[in-house]
Design a protein around this motif. Structure first.
Motif, PDB file in Angstrom:
ATOM      1  N   LEU A  39       0.866  -1.176   0.000  1.00 11.20           N
ATOM      2  CA  LEU A  39       0.000   0.000   0.000  1.00 11.20           C
ATOM      3  C   LEU A  39       0.901   1.223   0.000  1.00 11.20           C
ATOM      4  N   ARG A  40       0.439   2.280  -0.621  1.00 14.41           N
ATOM      5  CA  ARG A  40       1.197   3.518  -0.676  1.00 14.41           C
ATOM      6  C   ARG A  40       0.321   4.661  -0.177  1.00 14.41           C
ATOM      7  N   PRO A  41       0.921   5.643   0.486  1.00 15.60           N
ATOM      8  CA  PRO A  41       0.127   6.793   0.928  1.00 15.60           C
ATOM      9  C   PRO A  41      -0.589   7.428  -0.263  1.00 15.60           C
ATOM     10  N   GLU A  42      -1.855   7.829  -0.049  1.00 12.07           N
ATOM     11  CA  GLU A  42      -2.642   8.382  -1.148  1.00 12.07           C
ATOM     12  C   GLU A  42      -2.385   9.866  -1.373  1.00 12.07           C
ATOM     13  N   GLY A  43      -1.567  10.459  -0.578  1.00 11.69           N
ATOM     14  CA  GLY A  43      -1.216  11.865  -0.715  1.00 11.69           C
ATOM     15  C   GLY A  43      -0.292  12.242   0.422  1.00 11.69           C
ATOM     16  N   PRO A  44      -0.015  13.530   0.570  1.00 15.46           N
ATOM     17  CA  PRO A  44       0.857  13.952   1.668  1.00 15.46           C
ATOM     18  C   PRO A  44       0.159  13.806   3.020  1.00 15.46           C
ATOM     19  N   ASP A  45       0.963  13.672   4.052  1.00 14.85           N
ATOM     20  CA  ASP A  45       0.422  13.672   5.410  1.00 14.85           C
ATOM     21  C   ASP A  45      -0.285  15.005   5.629  1.00 14.85           C
ATOM     22  N   GLU A  46      -1.309  14.982   6.494  1.00 17.87           N
ATOM     23  CA  GLU A  46      -2.072  16.202   6.737  1.00 17.87           C
ATOM     24  C   GLU A  46      -2.291  16.399   8.226  1.00 17.87           C
ATOM     25  N   ASP A  47      -2.057  17.621   8.688  1.00 19.73           N
ATOM     26  CA  ASP A  47      -2.371  17.973  10.072  1.00 19.73           C
ATOM     27  C   ASP A  47      -3.831  18.384  10.162  1.00 19.73           C
ATOM     28  N   VAL A  48      -4.491  17.907  11.210  1.00 18.59           N
ATOM     29  CA  VAL A  48      -5.861  18.322  11.517  1.00 18.59           C
ATOM     30  C   VAL A  48      -5.789  18.974  12.901  1.00 18.59           C
ATOM     31  N   PRO A  49      -5.537  20.289  12.941  1.00 16.97           N
ATOM     32  CA  PRO A  49      -5.297  20.974  14.214  1.00 16.97           C
ATOM     33  C   PRO A  49      -6.424  20.811  15.230  1.00 16.97           C
ATOM     34  N   GLY A  50      -7.670  20.839  14.794  1.00 24.06           N
ATOM     35  CA  GLY A  50      -8.789  20.714  15.716  1.00 24.06           C
ATOM     36  C   GLY A  50      -8.832  19.383  16.445  1.00 24.06           C
ATOM     37  N   GLN A  51      -8.269  18.349  15.831  1.00 16.22           N
ATOM     38  CA  GLN A  51      -8.230  17.019  16.442  1.00 16.22           C
ATOM     39  C   GLN A  51      -6.865  16.723  17.080  1.00 16.22           C
ATOM     40  N   GLY A  52      -5.890  17.587  16.810  1.00 15.07           N
ATOM     41  CA  GLY A  52      -4.552  17.376  17.359  1.00 15.07           C
ATOM     42  C   GLY A  52      -3.866  16.152  16.794  1.00 15.07           C
ATOM     43  N   VAL A  53      -4.024  15.924  15.478  1.00 16.65           N
ATOM     44  CA  VAL A  53      -3.411  14.753  14.847  1.00 16.65           C
ATOM     45  C   VAL A  53      -2.760  15.107  13.516  1.00 16.65           C
ATOM     46  N   ARG A  54      -1.824  14.280  13.138  1.00 16.59           N
ATOM     47  CA  ARG A  54      -1.281  14.245  11.777  1.00 16.59           C
ATOM     48  C   ARG A  54      -1.764  12.921  11.202  1.00 16.59           C
ATOM     49  N   VAL A  55      -2.255  12.972   9.957  1.00 15.40           N
ATOM     50  CA  VAL A  55      -2.881  11.811   9.333  1.00 15.40           C
ATOM     51  C   VAL A  55      -2.101  11.395   8.095  1.00 15.40           C
ATOM     52  N   ARG A  56      -1.876  10.095   7.971  1.00 17.71           N
ATOM     53  CA  ARG A  56      -1.340   9.499   6.745  1.00 17.71           C
ATOM     54  C   ARG A  56      -2.373   8.481   6.286  1.00 17.71           C
ATOM     55  N   ALA A  57      -2.826   8.625   5.049  1.00 16.15           N
ATOM     56  CA  ALA A  57      -3.903   7.773   4.541  1.00 16.15           C
ATOM     57  C   ALA A  57      -3.386   6.837   3.454  1.00 16.15           C
ATOM     58  N   PHE A  58      -3.861   5.596   3.510  1.00 14.94           N
ATOM     59  CA  PHE A  58      -3.578   4.585   2.504  1.00 14.94           C
ATOM     60  C   PHE A  58      -4.901   4.172   1.880  1.00 14.94           C
ATOM     61  N   GLU A  59      -4.989   4.220   0.544  1.00 14.70           N
ATOM     62  CA  GLU A  59      -6.229   3.832  -0.125  1.00 14.70           C
ATOM     63  C   GLU A  59      -6.219   2.331  -0.383  1.00 14.70           C
ATOM     64  N   ILE A  60      -7.379   1.719  -0.129  1.00 10.29           N
ATOM     65  CA  ILE A  60      -7.539   0.295  -0.413  1.00 10.29           C
ATOM     66  C   ILE A  60      -9.014   0.014  -0.668  1.00 10.29           C
ATOM     67  N   GLY A  61      -9.308  -0.504  -1.827  1.00 13.92           N
ATOM     68  CA  GLY A  61     -10.673  -0.917  -2.155  1.00 13.92           C
ATOM     69  C   GLY A  61     -11.711   0.181  -2.067  1.00 13.92           C
ATOM     70  N   GLY A  62     -11.367   1.412  -2.400  1.00 16.32           N
ATOM     71  CA  GLY A  62     -12.332   2.501  -2.347  1.00 16.32           C
ATOM     72  C   GLY A  62     -12.497   3.122  -0.968  1.00 16.32           C
ATOM     73  N   SER A  63     -11.792   2.607   0.009  1.00 14.07           N
ATOM     74  CA  SER A  63     -11.797   3.171   1.363  1.00 14.07           C
ATOM     75  C   SER A  63     -10.362   3.539   1.731  1.00 14.07           C
ATOM     76  N   LEU A  64     -10.199   4.051   2.932  1.00 15.70           N
ATOM     77  CA  LEU A  64      -8.869   4.425   3.402  1.00 15.70           C
ATOM     78  C   LEU A  64      -8.548   3.743   4.722  1.00 15.70           C
ATOM     79  N   ILE A  65      -7.279   3.553   4.956  1.00 15.46           N
ATOM     80  CA  ILE A  65      -6.763   3.272   6.289  1.00 15.46           C
ATOM     81  C   ILE A  65      -6.038   4.549   6.679  1.00 15.46           C
ATOM     82  N   GLU A  66      -6.472   5.176   7.748  1.00 23.25           N
ATOM     83  CA  GLU A  66      -5.842   6.408   8.216  1.00 23.25           C
ATOM     84  C   GLU A  66      -5.029   6.117   9.464  1.00 23.25           C
ATOM     85  N   LEU A  67      -3.757   6.448   9.399  1.00 29.21           N
ATOM     86  CA  LEU A  67      -2.918   6.380  10.585  1.00 29.21           C
ATOM     87  C   LEU A  67      -2.971   7.739  11.259  1.00 29.21           C
ATOM     88  N   LEU A  68      -3.206   7.744  12.565  1.00 27.96           N
ATOM     89  CA  LEU A  68      -3.349   8.972  13.334  1.00 27.96           C
ATOM     90  C   LEU A  68      -2.224   9.069  14.359  1.00 27.96           C
TER      91      LEU A  68
END
Length: 150
Positions: A39-68
């Motif tokens: 699996l490869r990241p579907e784009g750059p990592d993204e910060d979500v300041p309101g949630q206090g997380v950095r997200v890395r997403a992997f696309e699989i089968g039309g859905s994502l696995i998001e690492l937080l």
């Protein structure tokens, strides 16, 4: 309301799994297994300041696995990691109208962590259902910008 009467209530047609979220203390080490699975990241990592997380997403089968990964000690993900360690954090379902779905579920007795939608990754709006309402699993509802006509 009983479970059977809730099942008889109107439901969203076409409800899909948006993503599965996995809490990790570090995106690089947390990504190792997914990269080994090709699996490869579907784009750059993204910060979500309101949630206090950095997200890395992997696309699989039309859905994502998001690492937080937490970006501050007070984030819900930091608290989760301190209590439970790395692992499955929540399931997220895509909805076309978040406000309407929050209203519909509220009439069924749903308990939301926040009464108002919050900003999510990639311009989404999100709302979390309390795990006590959903039998111990944190559930997120996700509305994408395209669903709002943006």
């Amino acid at each position: 309301m009983t479970a059977s009467s809730a099942l008889a209530a109107p439901y969203l047609s076409g409800l899909t799994l948006d993503h599965i979220a996995v809490a990790t203390p570090d995106l690089d080490s947390g990504s190792a297994a997914y990269l080994a699975l090709n699996l490869r990241p579907e784009g750059p990592d993204e910060d979500v300041p309101g949630q206090g997380v950095r997200v890395r997403a992997f696309e699989i089968g039309g859905s994502l696995i998001e690492l937080l990964m937490p970006t501050r000690e007070s984030s819900p993900i930091a608290t989760f990691l301190a209590k439970r360690g790395a692992g499955l954090h929540h399931l997220a379902f895509r909805v076309s109208d978040l406000a309407a779905e929050m209203q519909r579920l509220s009439t069924l007795g749903a308990v939301f962590i926040s009464a108002e939608p919050q900003a999510g990754r990639a311009g989404t709006r999100v709302a979390f259902l309390h795990p006590k309402w959903s039998g111990g699993t944190l559930i997120e509802l996700v509305e994408h910008p395209a669903e709002r006509g943006e």
